[in-house]
Every structure is written in structure tokens, then in C-alpha cells.
Design an enzyme around this catalytic site. Structure first.
Site, mmCIF file in Angstrom:
data_model
loop_
_atom_site.group_PDB
_atom_site.id
_atom_site.type_symbol
_atom_site.label_atom_id
_atom_site.label_comp_id
_atom_site.label_asym_id
_atom_site.label_seq_id
_atom_site.Cartn_x
_atom_site.Cartn_y
_atom_site.Cartn_z
ATOM 1 N N HIS A 126 0.856 -1.197 0.000
ATOM 2 C CA HIS A 126 0.000 0.000 0.000
ATOM 3 C C HIS A 126 0.880 1.231 0.000
ATOM 4 C CE1 HIS A 126 0.593 -1.517 4.081
ATOM 5 N NE2 HIS A 126 0.621 -0.250 4.480
ATOM 6 N N HIS A 131 0.875 5.156 1.041
ATOM 7 C CA HIS A 131 0.169 6.163 1.835
ATOM 8 C C HIS A 131 0.170 7.504 1.101
ATOM 9 C CE1 HIS A 131 0.203 3.961 5.797
ATOM 10 N NE2 HIS A 131 1.214 3.339 5.216
#
Ligand code: AMP
Ligand code: ZN
Length: 135
Positions: free
Chosen positions: A99, A101
Site C-alpha cells: 500500500h 500512503h
């Protein structure tokens, strides 16, 4: 990955506050935001981290980050923006599904996302250069 929470969120099996979705990615709001608007780009196919991520997906994630950051900075009146991407527990990764951010920053928001500058020596720099470039 049947037991991966970000696989389930990315593919819509677990609800999330979604800012964007296409065939390959979902962008969601982080449940423990560093600042207002902190979001996560999740690829829909599982890769634990950057090292497992196909290059094409890495390119797509960065292109999407540019689009989202541009839109969010304007919409949320942010003063700056951090992109953060953690790999491995030593680097602060807590969810083993890649992921990226997206963290809008506001003057005086009190967050400490940057590092404390350290020191180095010419010998150490040369040994790093050799390790990386002559491997
Ligand atoms: P990292 O430390 O880089 O692995 O980041 C994991 C991030 O995922 C943290 O910022 C958490 O707040 C966030 N997070 C964990 N579970 C959820 C969830 N179910 N929905 C949204 N964000 C989450
Ligand atoms: Zn996953």
C-alpha cells in the site's frame, strides 16, 4: 490471498470509504489517519510489498498517486503532501499487502513523518556505493 484484509477491502468484500476505484486499484481513507484525508492506494491483486509487486503495478501506483495527490491537495487545501510506503516490520509495515500512503500535510499539523538526519563518513558512503553498484 484469502486471509488478507487489504485484498478483501480492495476487492469490495469489506466496505471502506473509497475515494477512487478502477480495474486494478482502490484508494481508501485510512482508519487511523496521520492527518485529515490520509488515504491508501491498494492494488487489487495481492503482493506483500514492493519487492513482490510487478513493475507494471508499481508504475500504475505512482501514476495514480500523482493524480490523487494533485486532486486531494486542492480539494483539502493542503499545504504539502507526503507519499510513504513501508516494507517490512523494521520499516513500520503492519499490513502485508502493498500500500502507498497518501498523506496531505497542513502547516502546524504536528505530525513527524520525516527522519532525524544522521551522520556518515566518506568510507561508509564508498562501501555502500560498492555494495549497491558492484553487486
Ligand atoms: P503500514 O504501517 O504502512 O503497514 O500501514 C498500515 C495502515 O493501514 C495504517 O495507517 C492503518 O491505520 C491502516 N489500516 C489498517 N487497517 C485498516 C482498515 N481496515 N481500513 C483502513 N485502514 C486501515
Ligand atoms: Zn492482499
Amino acid at each position: 490471498m484469502s486471509d488478507c484484509i487489504f485484498c478483501k477491502i480492495a476487492n469490495g468484500e469489506i466496505p471502506s470509504t473509497t475515494l477512487y476505484e478502477d480495474e486494478k486499484f482502490r484508494v481508501i481513507l485510512d482508519l487511523g489517519p496521520a492527518t485529515k484525508g490520509h488515504a491508501l492506494i491498494l492494488p487489487k491483486s495481492h503482493a506483500a510489498d514492493l519487492f513482490e509487486l510487478p513493475e507494471e503495478t508499481a508504475c500504475g501506483a505512482m501514476a495514480l498517486a500523482k493524480k490523487m495527490a494533485t486532486r486531494m491537495k486542492e480539494a483539502l487545501h493542503a499545504d504539502g503532501f507526503n507519499l510513504v510506503q513501508n516494507n517490512g516490520a523494521a520499516a513500520g509495515q503492519t499490513v502485508s499487502h502493498f500500500h502507498l500512503h497518501l498523506i496531505p500535510r497542513y502547516e502546524g499539523d504536528g505530525q513527524h513523518i520525516l527522519w532525524n538526519p544522521g551522520t556518515t563518513t566518506p568510507e561508509e558512503m564508498e562501501s555502500v556505493r560498492k555494495a549497491v553498484c558492484e553487486a
